[in-house]
Design a protein around this motif. Sequence first.
Motif, mmCIF file in Angstrom:
data_model
loop_
_atom_site.group_PDB
_atom_site.id
_atom_site.type_symbol
_atom_site.label_atom_id
_atom_site.label_comp_id
_atom_site.label_asym_id
_atom_site.label_seq_id
_atom_site.Cartn_x
_atom_site.Cartn_y
_atom_site.Cartn_z
ATOM 1 N N LYS A 25 -14.635 7.301 -1.195
ATOM 2 C CA LYS A 25 -13.754 6.295 -0.575
ATOM 3 C C LYS A 25 -13.655 5.062 -1.465
ATOM 4 O O LYS A 25 -12.565 4.524 -1.685
ATOM 5 C CB LYS A 25 -14.303 5.885 0.796
ATOM 6 N N MET B 65 0.812 -1.210 0.000
ATOM 7 C CA MET B 65 0.000 0.000 0.000
ATOM 8 C C MET B 65 0.842 1.255 0.000
ATOM 9 O O MET B 65 0.589 2.199 -0.735
ATOM 10 C CB MET B 65 -0.938 -0.034 1.214
ATOM 11 N N SER C 37 -10.329 3.690 -3.392
ATOM 12 C CA SER C 37 -9.885 2.321 -3.124
ATOM 13 C C SER C 37 -9.760 1.526 -4.425
ATOM 14 O O SER C 37 -8.755 0.836 -4.651
ATOM 15 C CB SER C 37 -10.888 1.675 -2.172
ATOM 16 N N ARG C 38 -10.763 1.649 -5.268
ATOM 17 C CA ARG C 38 -10.734 0.905 -6.543
ATOM 18 C C ARG C 38 -9.632 1.422 -7.455
ATOM 19 O O ARG C 38 -8.973 0.648 -8.147
ATOM 20 C CB ARG C 38 -12.082 1.015 -7.259
ATOM 21 N N GLN D 32 -10.423 13.075 2.125
ATOM 22 C CA GLN D 32 -11.543 12.444 1.416
ATOM 23 C C GLN D 32 -12.812 13.291 1.540
ATOM 24 O O GLN D 32 -13.617 13.362 0.604
ATOM 25 C CB GLN D 32 -11.782 11.043 1.982
ATOM 26 N N ARG E 273 -6.802 2.722 -6.525
ATOM 27 C CA ARG E 273 -5.523 2.215 -6.009
ATOM 28 C C ARG E 273 -5.355 0.735 -6.332
ATOM 29 O O ARG E 273 -4.269 0.284 -6.697
ATOM 30 C CB ARG E 273 -5.450 2.414 -4.507
ATOM 31 N N ASP E 274 -6.432 -0.018 -6.192
ATOM 32 C CA ASP E 274 -6.365 -1.457 -6.506
ATOM 33 C C ASP E 274 -5.971 -1.655 -7.965
ATOM 34 O O ASP E 274 -5.152 -2.521 -8.288
ATOM 35 C CB ASP E 274 -7.723 -2.132 -6.248
#
Lengths: 138, 194
Positions: free
Chosen positions: B161, A6, B165-166, B146, B168-169
């Motif tokens: 959020k 991360m 998150s998506r 955020q 970054r994934d």
Amino acid sequence: MRSIKMDELNLLQKLERVKAPPDFEQRVLTQLSVRKRKRVRVRNLSLSVAGAFSAALVIFIVLNVFILPEKSPVGIADMDKKSMAPAFEAEEMPAQKTTIPIIEAVDYGEEVRSISREPRTIYLLEQVSDEVSSTIKY
Amino acid sequence: MRMDEQELVRQIQEGDEMAFAEIVKIYKDKIVNFLWKITGDYQKAVELSQETFMRVYFKAHRYKPIAPFSSWVYTIASNLAKTEMKKMRRYAAVSLDDVQNNLPMETYASNPTDSGLLSNLREALNSLHPRYKIPVILKDIEGFSQEEIAQMLKSPLGTIKARISRGRDYLKKELEKASSKGNSLALNEEYQDG
């Protein structure tokens, strides 16, 4: 396969950054002056168009309400006479005949319509000829 | 918002061009960089930045000091970028490598030694959909919270959020894919060399 942790997404902050061109501020201020002038022109044009339209509307109202006269029922009857004048003249009999044809076209429908616009209208029937003839054609 | 920036904004609302020029000086590099990261096209980023500042000037009266002035400026820039991306209809933007080659050196604020990882990351970010790219850039590069991003993009906090998150994934997967490709390429070369 190396797993990406991360915190390695801090790499995003390590990506190269670019700067604005050296004359950027000048370009922006120049564009600002141009836009300001354009907005003033557009505003003036809108005001002119609105003013012209309002003036035209006022003139139209004044003309139709105050200046242009209303047509009276007599006037209408006269108009009818005039429009029928050629026919009337054609119908006129020579003096040697005993009967004098009197033809007057009256549009009763128009008369009735005009009554509704003008209350308390009085119609007078008047003699159109001094000769008293027993034969009067209507 | 700094006190002096507050005063500058107040003066802009009264039509002061000198105060406006100061704001442009403060934000120009950040906004150009932000829009470049989104669009992938430097010239387009400069055009959009100019338009951003035009709107800052003419709509300054609409700004209420509920949120920081910087987030208001970025909001305008984001909206312009979104509109532009829709127009362009390309979600896999022009490769930043191609754009870089045409830019003079002084354009770069920082020119770190490029590693393969950074190059892969650049490619991955380029291919990310604007719906995820913009929140990720605002969070991980520009440093907004955020909550601020949710306010700027007028989306619920949960949505922001999820999108971050998506995003970054997606970047992680792309980096892993690129990394494994690199490893297998290196292995192949080793075998070829014998």
